[in-house]
Design a protein around this motif. Structure first.
Motif, mmCIF file in Angstrom:
data_model
loop_
_atom_site.group_PDB
_atom_site.id
_atom_site.type_symbol
_atom_site.label_atom_id
_atom_site.label_comp_id
_atom_site.label_asym_id
_atom_site.label_seq_id
_atom_site.Cartn_x
_atom_site.Cartn_y
_atom_site.Cartn_z
ATOM 1 N N SER A 67 0.710 -1.103 0.011
ATOM 2 C CA SER A 67 -0.023 -0.119 0.052
ATOM 3 C C SER A 67 0.968 1.238 0.191
ATOM 4 O O SER A 67 0.564 2.244 -0.586
ATOM 5 N N GLN A 71 0.649 3.981 -2.745
ATOM 6 C CA GLN A 71 0.350 5.512 -2.590
ATOM 7 C C GLN A 71 1.494 6.278 -3.123
ATOM 8 O O GLN A 71 0.903 7.528 -3.842
ATOM 9 N N ASP A 74 0.439 6.883 -6.783
ATOM 10 C CA ASP A 74 -0.619 7.622 -6.931
ATOM 11 C C ASP A 74 -0.351 9.057 -6.811
ATOM 12 O O ASP A 74 -1.128 9.892 -7.601
ATOM 13 N N LEU A 105 -2.558 -2.157 -6.532
ATOM 14 C CA LEU A 105 -3.538 -1.475 -5.750
ATOM 15 C C LEU A 105 -3.526 0.048 -6.096
ATOM 16 O O LEU A 105 -4.024 0.873 -5.567
ATOM 17 N N LYS A 107 -4.633 3.263 -7.656
ATOM 18 C CA LYS A 107 -5.787 3.658 -7.756
ATOM 19 C C LYS A 107 -5.960 4.379 -9.293
ATOM 20 O O LYS A 107 -7.182 4.462 -9.952
ATOM 21 N N LYS A 109 -5.866 4.375 -12.518
ATOM 22 C CA LYS A 109 -5.933 3.263 -13.505
ATOM 23 C C LYS A 109 -5.475 3.593 -14.859
ATOM 24 O O LYS A 109 -4.956 2.780 -15.722
#
Length: 282
Positions: A67, A71, A74, A105, A107, A109
């Motif tokens: 994660s 992060q 992202d 994971l 986000k 896409k």
């Protein structure tokens, strides 16, 4: 926007180079008992080596979580749809597997994340990352940046000199018998990387001879595209080694950095290393 480049803190790329090339560094962790420090952020190398030699608690290391990797991706995806991560050898750390899990994971896409197992450590990784970042700044596509990194990876050569293999032995990175032999006979072991694992090359009888081995190694290449020297606690030895290589490669272009807390946990005081990016053959 250019392809964004991620690496982990074990690459120990000098901060000015990180800023100049826009490289994102993901800090791994070192643990002293219940204390947890982010490599390169919460603990300076000087303070770390003081704790390493004075603290009875043997430190351990750990990587980021999937994660945490996601992060970071992202965050970078806000400015680019393409990310390349080049991380510590999968034979030495779980960071590569974590990055593969983490990219699932992400986000954003529309963001494509590629991950490369460097099969290297320290500034040997750094030389690959620097080459990839320079290619990215040219505006090259993700495929070309990744291809550049893989091509450079195959031309990076490493030697590390140690005062002792005790710290390497503690971390399980080499056989205990080899570490014991090096200690009992007062040799200064030289290691390289083979298939992503630390592998003994030779044992020199004194530290000056070990440093001379590093100099001869770096001077043995017909063509050098880039070079880096790293140390744990002996900056004077690192600078002297760089000075001795002036006829091989311009010393003002040789990267010099301190090995941080994560790799320092396994290397110990007195470690000195050199990474050479061999020039491409025409």
């Amino acid at each position: 926007m250019p392809v964004r480049i991620i690496t982990d803190s074990t690459a120990d790329i000098p901060e000015d180079v990180v800023k100049e090339l826009g490289i994102s560094v993901m800090p791994l962790y070192v643990h002293f008992g219940n204390e947890v420090f982010r490599d390169g952020i919460d603990l300076t190398p000087e303070r770390f080596y003081d704790k390493l030699t004075s603290n009875k608690c043997v430190p351990t290391t750990s990587t980021v979580s999937p994660s945490e990797f996601a992060q970071l991706c992202d965050q970078l995806a806000e400015g680019s749809n393409d990310i390349l991560a080049v991380v510590l050898s999968s034979k030495l750390s779980a960071t590569y597997d974590v990055a593969l899990q983490g990219r699932e994971l992400v986000k954003a896409k529309s963001c494509k994340v590629e991950v490369i197992d460097s099969q290297l450590l320290c500034m040997a990784i750094g030389l690959v990352v620097i080459a990839a970042a320079r290619e990215a700044l040219k505006g090259s596509s993700l495929d070309i940046v990744k291809e550049t990194a893989l091509r450079v990876r195959s031309r990076v050569h490493v030697r590390m000199a140690f005062d002792t293999l005790e710290y390497v032995r503690r971390g399980g990175r080499i056989g205990a018998a080899q570490a014991l032999l090096g200690n009992l006979l007062h040799f200064k072991p030289i290691l390289t990387l083979k298939d992503g694992l630390a592998t003994p090359v030779v044992r020199e009888r004194t530290r000056p001879k070990a440093i001379e081995h590093l100099r001869r190694f770096a001077s043995s290449f017909d063509s050098v595209a880039d070079m880096a020297v790293q140390y744990t606690t002996t900056p004077a030895d690192a600078r002297a080694l760089i000075d001795s290589l002036e006829t091989t490669f311009p010393k003002k272009r040789i990267h010099i950095s301190t090995i941080g807390s994560v790799m320092g946990t396994h290397f110990g005081p007195g470690a000195l290393g050199i990474a050479v990016l061999e020039g491409e053959r025409v």
